[in-house]
Motif scaffolding. Structure first.
Motif, PDB file in Angstrom:
ATOM      1  N   LEU A  18       0.708  -1.146   0.724  1.00 22.99           N
ATOM      2  CA  LEU A  18      -0.310   0.247  -0.081  1.00 22.99           C
ATOM      3  C   LEU A  18       0.950   1.211  -0.005  1.00 22.99           C
ATOM      4  O   LEU A  18       1.745   1.473   0.717  1.00 22.99           O
ATOM      5  N   THR A  19       0.400   2.128  -0.991  1.00 20.84           N
ATOM      6  CA  THR A  19       1.369   3.906  -1.237  1.00 20.84           C
ATOM      7  C   THR A  19       0.228   4.333  -0.932  1.00 20.84           C
ATOM      8  O   THR A  19      -1.159   4.400  -2.260  1.00 20.84           O
ATOM      9  N   GLN A  20       0.980   5.197  -0.705  1.00 18.66           N
ATOM     10  CA  GLN A  20       0.503   7.354  -0.176  1.00 18.66           C
ATOM     11  C   GLN A  20       0.786   7.839  -1.312  1.00 18.66           C
ATOM     12  O   GLN A  20       1.403   8.123  -1.528  1.00 18.66           O
ATOM     13  N   ILE A  21      -0.141   8.100  -2.203  1.00 15.43           N
ATOM     14  CA  ILE A  21       1.109   8.689  -4.023  1.00 15.43           C
ATOM     15  C   ILE A  21      -0.317  10.568  -4.260  1.00 15.43           C
ATOM     16  O   ILE A  21       0.675  11.301  -4.528  1.00 15.43           O
ATOM     17  N   MET A  22      -0.890  11.106  -2.568  1.00 15.98           N
ATOM     18  CA  MET A  22      -1.413  11.823  -2.780  1.00 15.98           C
ATOM     19  C   MET A  22      -1.165  12.499  -1.066  1.00 15.98           C
ATOM     20  O   MET A  22      -2.529  11.747  -0.383  1.00 15.98           O
ATOM     21  N   GLU A  23      -1.457  13.567  -0.710  1.00 10.16           N
ATOM     22  CA  GLU A  23      -1.816  14.107   0.433  1.00 10.16           C
ATOM     23  C   GLU A  23      -2.020  15.825   0.344  1.00 10.16           C
ATOM     24  O   GLU A  23      -0.625  16.218   0.610  1.00 10.16           O
TER      25      GLU A  23
END
Length: 246
Positions: free
Chosen positions: A165-170
């Motif tokens: 699982l990878t966060q690509i925007m915040e």
């Protein structure tokens, strides 16, 4: 059947005769006026030295791995969004400082999130999740919104890469609305200028492997009150007194 060149020429001769006799519209090209001269870009301050450090970036500029959450079969639809946010938020404050009261209260409220993916119980701040393939890899990515005590909305987007699982925007802002257009995420936020709002378009960048704000503009708000049109003063010639005496 195609007409021969002789037939076409004869038709043109007849048409020319009719025009010469005054029949029909002469037609032809008409001038639309003078064309403005094209001007190239003017480079201002060409001798400026190179900056020593980049300006503060708006939003995430690199992807972040989220630990502690498995993605069954690489399908983000099978993952509880509340679990994703809880794992990410506690390890990655994002735009918040860990000492901020809004951040601490949000982490506390995340503990109230139910595991039914509804976010309706307790004080769970996780809004309804949405899914869209933003990266173009053929798999849906996960879009979540988190309401924070400072009346902002923290928006995070997650992708799955090789089971990770990878966060690509915040980003976090005083959000007015969020829209999906193709593979773009459009954020509408409050502007400090009355009657206007910010529109920021976030798009996937294959080189950076993250969503980047590719366009940011300030526009007139659709709900902004229109300027009042001054009422015209009554003409003296149309005044009731003079009109009655005519």
């Amino acid at each position: 059947m195609k007409r021969s060149r002789t037939a076409v020429a004869a038709a043109l001769i007849v048409a020319a005769a009719l025009l010469a006799g005054g029949c029909g519209d002469p037609g032809g090209l008409r001038s639309a006026g003078a064309t403005p001269t094209a001007e190239g870009p003017a480079h201002l301050w060409p001798d400026l030295p190179s900056p020593s450090a980049p300006a503060e970036d708006y939003g995430a500029i690199e992807s972040v791995k989220v630990k502690g959450v498995k993605v069954p079969d690489g399908d983000l639809h099978k993952v509880d969004p509340a679990d994703v946010v809880r794992a990410d938020f506690t390890e990655n404050p994002g735009t918040y400082e860990p000492t901020d009261s809004a951040y601490r209260k949000t982490v506390e409220r995340l503990a109230d999130c139910a595991h039914d993916n509804s976010g309706a119980k307790g004080r769970c701040p996780v809004l309804k999740a949405y899914y869209r393939d933003l990266t173009g890899d053929g798999k849906d990515d996960l879009i979540v919104g988190v309401s924070t005590p400072d009346d902002n909305l923290d928006i995070r987007v997650y992708a799955e890469e090789d089971g990770q699982l990878t966060q690509i925007m915040e980003m976090s802002d005083a959000v007015l609305g969020v829209e999906l257009a193709g593979r773009d995420l459009i954020i509408r936020a409050i502007s400090s200028l009355p009657g206007y709002e910010y529109h920021t378009v976030w798009s996937w960048d294959a080189h950076q492997k993250t969503m980047l704000p590719t366009r940011d503009e300030i526009v007139r708000s659709a709900n902004a009150p229109r300027p009042k049109t001054p009422r015209p003063s009554p003409s003296r010639s149309a005044s009731p007194t003079e009109s009655a005496g005519r």
